[in-house]
Design an enzyme around this catalytic site. Sequence first.
Site, mmCIF file in Angstrom:
data_model
loop_
_atom_site.group_PDB
_atom_site.id
_atom_site.type_symbol
_atom_site.label_atom_id
_atom_site.label_comp_id
_atom_site.label_asym_id
_atom_site.label_seq_id
_atom_site.Cartn_x
_atom_site.Cartn_y
_atom_site.Cartn_z
ATOM 1 N N PRO A 232 0.821 -1.226 0.000
ATOM 2 C CA PRO A 232 0.000 0.000 0.000
ATOM 3 C C PRO A 232 0.850 1.270 0.000
ATOM 4 C CG PRO A 232 -0.785 -1.573 1.640
ATOM 5 C CD PRO A 232 0.519 -2.097 1.132
ATOM 6 N N GLU A 233 0.517 2.181 -0.919
ATOM 7 C CA GLU A 233 1.174 3.484 -1.007
ATOM 8 C C GLU A 233 0.115 4.561 -0.766
ATOM 9 O OE1 GLU A 233 3.691 3.951 -4.474
ATOM 10 O OE2 GLU A 233 4.029 1.805 -4.629
ATOM 11 N N LYS B 54 2.027 7.118 4.104
ATOM 12 C CA LYS B 54 1.368 5.810 4.134
ATOM 13 C C LYS B 54 0.795 5.475 5.509
ATOM 14 C CE LYS B 54 5.048 4.255 1.014
ATOM 15 N NZ LYS B 54 6.140 3.265 0.830
ATOM 16 N N ARG C 153 14.718 -2.749 -4.559
ATOM 17 C CA ARG C 153 13.384 -2.902 -5.154
ATOM 18 C C ARG C 153 13.502 -2.803 -6.665
ATOM 19 N NH1 ARG C 153 8.752 -2.070 -2.210
ATOM 20 N NH2 ARG C 153 8.037 -3.478 -3.815
#
Length: 263
Positions: free
Chosen positions: A2-3, A59, A250
């Site tokens: 989730p961002e 977030k 990432r």
Amino acid sequence: MPELPDVEVFRHRLASATRHRTIDGVTVHDEQVLAATSAARLRRELAGVRLRRTRRRGKTLYGETAGGPHLRLHFGMTGDLREHTADQPEPEHVRVRFRLSGRHELLFVDQRRFGEVGLVADVDADIDDHDLGPDALDLDVAALGAVLGARRGGLKAVLVDQSRIAGLGNIYADEILFQARLDPRMAAADVDRNGVRRLHRQLHRVIDRAVSAQARPEKMPRGWLVHRRVEDAPCPRGNGTIEAFSVGGRRGFWCPACQRASG
Ligand SMILES: [Zn+2]
């Protein structure tokens, strides 16, 4: 993971579910998601309480009560906040259940359990404690330019650094850079004024549209990179081929034909 757009959707959900309802009770099904609080304390502090206001910084989501402590939610890798009524089928991986008046419930669902449910005495102090920078949506062009200009390091690395700009992660940083046609690997300090303006405009456009799409990729525009996050996929603009690259471990994606260093 989730961002900002996902958490903004959760914020709307928390606000609408609790607007005219009190929290009747809290049931913790898995204590691993509790952050610096116990199930007994969560129950004691929140039972019978009505949330006054919701806040989001990056977030992290807060539900403020009249006198504190306030609810703090972080969604980790797979966290989700769902509205539920007693007659609906129960989702899997429910970790904390907030029972509201009128048989409504809010469920903190989290398959991988890196999310956090906790209480904080002071929201601003908590934001400081977690070293969160300004929310991505609160930066004007000048402030965004100042953040980029002050940092060594690659453009994407600065965009996802929560202490500089709170809210962006891997998926949306890549999307914003693709839409702004900027090379994610270029030095952040080298983005020129025109590049900063494009970045600012696309940041707002991408985040606003993602929130309107309820943060569901299948509802996002066809021309977005989000649908082509595969190495050697054709660029959605029909110009070039998508390539992978890594920042801080990432894996990100970009189009070398469309995205150039500015300045
Ligand atoms: Zn392209």
